[in-house]
Design a protein around this motif. Structure first.
Motif, short mmCIF file in Angstrom:
data_model
loop_
_atom_site.label_atom_id
_atom_site.label_comp_id
_atom_site.label_asym_id
_atom_site.label_seq_id
_atom_site.Cartn_x
_atom_site.Cartn_y
_atom_site.Cartn_z
N ALA A 109 -79.58 22.54 72.07
CA ALA A 109 -80.27 21.53 71.26
C ALA A 109 -79.26 20.70 70.47
N ASP A 110 -78.22 21.36 69.93
CA ASP A 110 -77.17 20.63 69.22
C ASP A 110 -76.42 19.69 70.16
N GLY A 111 -76.16 20.17 71.40
CA GLY A 111 -75.49 19.32 72.38
C GLY A 111 -76.32 18.11 72.75
N LEU A 112 -77.63 18.29 72.91
CA LEU A 112 -78.53 17.18 73.22
C LEU A 112 -78.56 16.17 72.07
N LYS A 113 -78.53 16.70 70.85
CA LYS A 113 -78.56 15.83 69.67
C LYS A 113 -77.35 14.90 69.63
N VAL A 114 -76.14 15.45 69.83
CA VAL A 114 -74.95 14.60 69.76
C VAL A 114 -74.88 13.67 70.97
N PHE A 115 -75.44 14.11 72.11
CA PHE A 115 -75.44 13.27 73.30
C PHE A 115 -76.29 12.01 73.10
N LEU A 116 -77.38 12.14 72.33
CA LEU A 116 -78.29 11.02 72.12
C LEU A 116 -77.89 10.13 70.94
N GLN A 117 -76.87 10.56 70.19
CA GLN A 117 -76.43 9.75 69.06
C GLN A 117 -75.63 8.54 69.53
N GLU A 118 -75.55 7.54 68.66
CA GLU A 118 -74.76 6.35 68.96
C GLU A 118 -73.28 6.63 68.69
N THR A 119 -72.42 6.16 69.58
CA THR A 119 -70.98 6.28 69.37
C THR A 119 -70.52 5.12 68.48
N ILE A 120 -70.04 5.47 67.30
CA ILE A 120 -69.61 4.47 66.32
C ILE A 120 -68.09 4.42 66.28
N ILE A 121 -67.54 3.22 66.47
CA ILE A 121 -66.09 3.03 66.42
C ILE A 121 -65.77 2.18 65.19
N PRO A 122 -64.97 2.68 64.26
CA PRO A 122 -64.62 1.87 63.07
C PRO A 122 -63.99 0.55 63.48
N SER A 123 -64.31 -0.50 62.76
CA SER A 123 -63.84 -1.85 63.12
C SER A 123 -62.33 -1.97 63.06
N ALA A 124 -61.68 -1.21 62.17
CA ALA A 124 -60.23 -1.32 62.03
C ALA A 124 -59.48 -0.32 62.89
N ALA A 125 -60.19 0.49 63.68
CA ALA A 125 -59.54 1.52 64.49
C ALA A 125 -58.89 0.92 65.72
N ASN A 126 -57.91 1.64 66.25
CA ASN A 126 -57.34 1.30 67.55
C ASN A 126 -58.29 1.87 68.61
N LYS A 127 -59.12 1.01 69.18
CA LYS A 127 -60.26 1.48 69.98
C LYS A 127 -59.84 2.32 71.19
N GLY A 128 -58.78 1.89 71.90
CA GLY A 128 -58.35 2.63 73.08
C GLY A 128 -57.92 4.05 72.74
N LEU A 129 -57.02 4.17 71.76
CA LEU A 129 -56.54 5.50 71.36
C LEU A 129 -57.64 6.32 70.70
N PHE A 130 -58.51 5.64 69.96
CA PHE A 130 -59.62 6.33 69.28
C PHE A 130 -60.52 7.04 70.28
N LEU A 131 -60.77 6.39 71.42
CA LEU A 131 -61.65 6.97 72.43
C LEU A 131 -60.94 7.98 73.33
N ILE A 132 -59.65 7.78 73.55
CA ILE A 132 -58.95 8.69 74.47
C ILE A 132 -58.52 9.99 73.80
N ALA A 133 -58.41 10.01 72.45
CA ALA A 133 -57.94 11.20 71.75
C ALA A 133 -58.81 12.44 72.00
N PRO A 134 -60.15 12.36 71.86
CA PRO A 134 -60.96 13.56 72.15
C PRO A 134 -60.91 13.97 73.62
N ILE A 135 -60.71 13.00 74.53
CA ILE A 135 -60.60 13.32 75.95
C ILE A 135 -59.33 14.14 76.19
N ILE A 136 -58.24 13.78 75.51
CA ILE A 136 -56.98 14.53 75.63
C ILE A 136 -57.18 15.96 75.15
N THR A 137 -57.80 16.13 74.00
CA THR A 137 -58.01 17.47 73.44
C THR A 137 -58.84 18.33 74.37
#
Length: 348
Positions: free
Chosen positions: A69-97
């Motif tokens: 249920a927790d997994g379904l909850k996070v799956f349905l949430q919106e992915t929010i990227i901070p406006s000042a973030a480095n978008k490419g690295l911001f998204l690839i970091a959790p994939i690396i981990t």
């Protein structure tokens, strides 16, 4: 398995090897993802028991579907990227981990010969891969362009270096006794190690202190309590994960618990005899080796959960002092003692 595909499906060696390797990866990765969901539920139940609470008990019978249920909850949430973030690295970091957390399982032996890649330097491979996990955390902290995640990333880097050094010297002691870097050979070397009766290095007077240090270093390596200073809520909000949401946050969540399972497995394989039964008795070998390994992993995970539920968080200076002023000199001393003892007894 390669021969199976060649014989039964009439495929070429190259395609048979590819399908066999892919099947091996899926046989490890898919049960591992299911195991992560299970241990999250089990850990929450253990914490509840330690605190005299009930824990998850609503979603599914006895609350067993709470993790899904927790997994379904996070799956349905919106992915929010901070406006000042480095978008490419911001998204690839959790994939690396998440990816690095899965890669180390390639050399873990689940039974005699049951390993995806039975390489001669398996232990070096695990050490190299486990040290890469901090990159996902550091990149996340920097790419978020926020002060608290950045502080958390710096803590993670310092913490990783502090305990990786000690882990390296601890593993040298194991390698000296096993006379091999191969994970299968390390397990086999523990057969009847204790007076010809007990399987495991943990019963060795020189290696028992090394196991205690390895267990504590495993907690620091995975940033688990009492060493969860990368996620310290009181001063870092939620650490490097502060700006993450939805599946990017879930990947950190999955990667963290996959790393915890990996460290529990390494404790079992390196010091408790892996797939071998605890005693060198013929009738115990009736039980399949992977069952013994799972039982030992469960014991290690119980210790991890017990420590998190009962031990208060260290201060950062205490964490650094333990790593550099206690573990490093003791592990160096035991490398000298172990090599000296083996030169005296094994080589005369």
């Amino acid at each position: 398995m390669t021969e199976f595909f060649q014989t039964n499906l009439g495929l070429t060696y190259e395609w048979s090897w590819f399908l066999a390797t892919l099947s091996g990866i899926l046989l490890i990765a898919l049960p591992l993802m299911l195991a992560v969901a299970i241990i999250i539920y089990v850990e929450r139940k253990l914490w509840a028991a330690f605190a005299l609470r009930r824990g998850p008990n609503v979603v599914g019978p006895w609350g067993v579907l709470q993790s899904f249920a927790d997994g379904l909850k996070v799956f349905l949430q919106e992915t929010i990227i901070p406006s000042a973030a480095n978008k490419g690295l911001f998204l690839i970091a959790p994939i690396i981990t998440f990816t690095v957390a899965l890669m180390a399982w390639a050399v873990i032996p689940f039974n005699s010969g049951a390993v995806l890649a039975d390489i001669n330097v398996g232990l070096l491979y695990v050490l190299a891969i486990s040290s890469l996990g901090v990159y996902g955390v550091v990149i996340a902290g920097w790419a978020s362009n926020s002060k608290y995640p950045f502080f958390s990333a710096m803590r993670a880097a310092a913490q990783m270096i502090s305990y990786e050094v000690s882990i390296g010297f601890i593993l040298i002691c194991v390698v000296l006794y096993a006379n091999s870097f191969n994970m299968n050979a390390i397990v086999e070397a523990q057969r009847g190690h204790g007076l010809g009766i007990v399987n495991g290095y943990v019963f060795n007077l020189l290696l028992f202190p090394m196991w205690v240090m390895f267990l504590i270093s495993s907690l620091a390596e995975t940033a688990r309590a009492p060493f969860d200073l990368t996620e310290a809520e009181s001063e870092l909000v939620a650490g490097y994960q502060t700006e993450y949401s939805s599946m990017s946050f879930a990947l950190y969540w999955l990667g963290e618990y996959a790393n915890v399972l990996l460290m529990c497995t390494l404790n079992a394989v390196l010091f408790f005899g892996g797939w071998l039964p605890p005693l060198e008795l013929e009738f115990l070998y009736v039980i399949p080796g992977f069952v013994w390994l799972l039982l030992k992993i469960a014991l290690m995970f119980f210790i991890f959960a017990w420590i998190k539920a009962t031990v208060p968080r260290y201060r950062y200076d205490q964490l650094m002092r333990l790593g550099w002023k206690v573990f490093l000199p003791i592990s160096l001393l035991f490398v000298v003692l172990t090599s000296g003892w083996l030169m005296f007894t094994r080589y005369g």
